[in-house]
Motif scaffolding. Structure first.
Motif, PDB file in Angstrom:
ATOM      1  N   ASP A  58       0.737  -1.176   0.112  1.00 12.75           N
ATOM      2  CA  ASP A  58      -0.127  -0.072  -0.098  1.00 12.75           C
ATOM      3  C   ASP A  58       0.842   1.404   0.085  1.00 12.75           C
ATOM      4  OD1 ASP A  58      -2.685   0.829  -0.030  1.00 12.75           O
ATOM      5  OD2 ASP A  58      -2.516   1.251   2.182  1.00 12.75           O
ATOM      6  N   TYR A 109     -10.665   0.955   0.820  1.00 12.73           N
ATOM      7  CA  TYR A 109     -11.058   0.630   2.100  1.00 12.73           C
ATOM      8  C   TYR A 109     -11.417   2.231   2.790  1.00 12.73           C
ATOM      9  CZ  TYR A 109      -5.859   2.100   2.593  1.00 12.73           C
ATOM     10  OH  TYR A 109      -4.614   2.579   2.284  1.00 12.73           O
ATOM     11  N   SER A 111     -12.161   4.146   6.691  1.00 13.66           N
ATOM     12  CA  SER A 111     -11.899   3.944   8.244  1.00 13.66           C
ATOM     13  C   SER A 111     -13.250   4.166   8.648  1.00 13.66           C
ATOM     14  CB  SER A 111     -11.132   5.330   8.641  1.00 13.66           C
ATOM     15  OG  SER A 111     -11.087   5.347   9.990  1.00 13.66           O
ATOM     16  N   LEU A 119     -10.709  -0.528   9.612  1.00  9.09           N
ATOM     17  CA  LEU A 119     -10.871  -0.248   8.196  1.00  9.09           C
ATOM     18  C   LEU A 119     -12.097  -1.281   7.936  1.00  9.09           C
ATOM     19  CD1 LEU A 119      -7.386   0.223   7.021  1.00  9.09           C
ATOM     20  CD2 LEU A 119      -8.853   2.118   7.622  1.00  9.09           C
ATOM     21  N   LEU A 120     -12.878  -0.757   6.770  1.00  6.80           N
ATOM     22  CA  LEU A 120     -13.649  -1.788   5.995  1.00  6.80           C
ATOM     23  C   LEU A 120     -13.086  -1.928   4.911  1.00  6.80           C
ATOM     24  CD1 LEU A 120     -16.332  -3.190   5.140  1.00  6.80           C
ATOM     25  CD2 LEU A 120     -17.317  -0.842   4.485  1.00  6.80           C
ATOM     26  N   MET A 121     -12.709  -3.250   4.358  1.00  8.88           N
ATOM     27  CA  MET A 121     -11.903  -3.489   3.141  1.00  8.88           C
ATOM     28  C   MET A 121     -12.654  -4.109   2.261  1.00  8.88           C
ATOM     29  SD  MET A 121      -8.566  -2.763   4.483  1.00  8.88           S
ATOM     30  CE  MET A 121      -7.462  -3.289   3.369  1.00  8.88           C
ATOM     31  N   MET A 123     -11.886  -5.402  -1.552  1.00 13.63           N
ATOM     32  CA  MET A 123     -10.868  -5.605  -2.548  1.00 13.63           C
ATOM     33  C   MET A 123     -11.235  -6.818  -3.354  1.00 13.63           C
ATOM     34  SD  MET A 123      -7.406  -5.329  -0.180  1.00 13.63           S
ATOM     35  CE  MET A 123      -7.742  -6.327   0.962  1.00 13.63           C
ATOM     36  N   LEU A 140     -13.774  -8.848   1.467  1.00 12.24           N
ATOM     37  CA  LEU A 140     -14.784  -7.896   2.366  1.00 12.24           C
ATOM     38  C   LEU A 140     -14.775  -8.134   3.706  1.00 12.24           C
ATOM     39  CD1 LEU A 140     -16.877  -5.604   2.118  1.00 12.24           C
ATOM     40  CD2 LEU A 140     -18.719  -7.488   2.025  1.00 12.24           C
ATOM     41  N   ARG A 142     -13.593  -6.288   8.087  1.00 13.20           N
ATOM     42  CA  ARG A 142     -12.987  -5.676   9.058  1.00 13.20           C
ATOM     43  C   ARG A 142     -11.507  -5.614   9.173  1.00 13.20           C
ATOM     44  NH1 ARG A 142     -12.837  -5.306  14.941  1.00 13.20           N
ATOM     45  NH2 ARG A 142     -12.983  -3.080  15.544  1.00 13.20           N
ATOM     46  N   ASN A 143     -10.919  -4.776   9.227  1.00  9.56           N
ATOM     47  CA  ASN A 143      -9.554  -4.805   9.299  1.00  9.56           C
ATOM     48  C   ASN A 143      -8.948  -3.745  10.527  1.00  9.56           C
ATOM     49  OD1 ASN A 143      -6.384  -4.697   9.037  1.00  9.56           O
ATOM     50  ND2 ASN A 143      -6.666  -4.216   6.911  1.00  9.56           N
TER      51      ASN A 143
END
Length: 193
Positions: A58, A109, A111, A119-121, A123, A140, A142-143
């Motif tokens: 990233d 993503y 916040s 984070l809501l991912m 990808m 998809l 939560r990170n």
């Protein structure tokens, strides 16, 4: 000029019965909105479990960033709550950006937590090498960024990963707080056909 042939009631009954069967055979379709399919007709064989170990880069800094903030946090928040970034991040075999590129992580993503960096991912891991070239794995979840190990679900895919399901484990390999650049190890465990 016409000929009149007497028609019996049994002939009329047979005519209607044959007409009903003909209409049924021609339509041949159910009018229900859902039906069960035989997976063999679609080439779906035995399901297998695959493991992939990749490094997600990233990159916000430099001339050619792979991540870009598209929405800033609308409030003064230590967690950047509300910020959204779009990504086209390299996926490599090793932790160095110079190692073999095997695909891209494309998506975004956001916040999504006010009290911690969470984070809501969203990808797609789009593969570009080998037999998986052109196939994707969709993630998809939560990170919780500062946790040692994060788990997110695999919710689907395309190509060789149609009907995929599973999970990923993400762990930060390297993080530069000044630039926001990060290298994250992803271990993907995916069931697919």
């Amino acid at each position: 000029m016409g000929h009149n042939f007497p028609i019996s009631s049994s002939q009329i009954a047979i005519f209607f019965l044959l007409s009903f069967f003909a209409i049924t055979l021609v339509s041949g379709e159910s009018f229900e909105y859902a039906r069960t399919l035989d997976r063999k007709l679609y080439g779906l064989k035995k399901e297998k479990l695959s493991h992939f170990r990749l490094f997600w880069h990233d990159i916000y800094s430099g001339k050619n960033p792979s991540a870009m903030k598209v929405v800033s946090s609308p409030m003064n928040s230590s967690t950047l709550f509300g910020a959204i970034s779009m990504i086209d991040d390299p996926l490599t075999e090793g932790p160095e950006l110079s190692s073999k590129l095997v695909g891209k992580a494309q998506g975004m993503y956001a916040s999504a937590a006010q009290e911690e960096v969470g984070l809501l991912m969203i990808m797609n891991f789009a593969f570009t090498q080998g037999k998986y070239n052109g196939s994707t794995i969709t993630i998809l979840g939560r990170n919780k960024v500062f946790s040692d190990l994060r788990e997110m679900p695999v919710i689907g895919g395309s190509g060789l990963f149609r009907y995929a399901r599973g999970y990923v484990h993400a762990s930060t390999h390297k993080l530069d707080l000044a630039t926001g650049d990060a290298v994250v190890e992803y271990n993907i465990y995916v069931l697919h056909y």
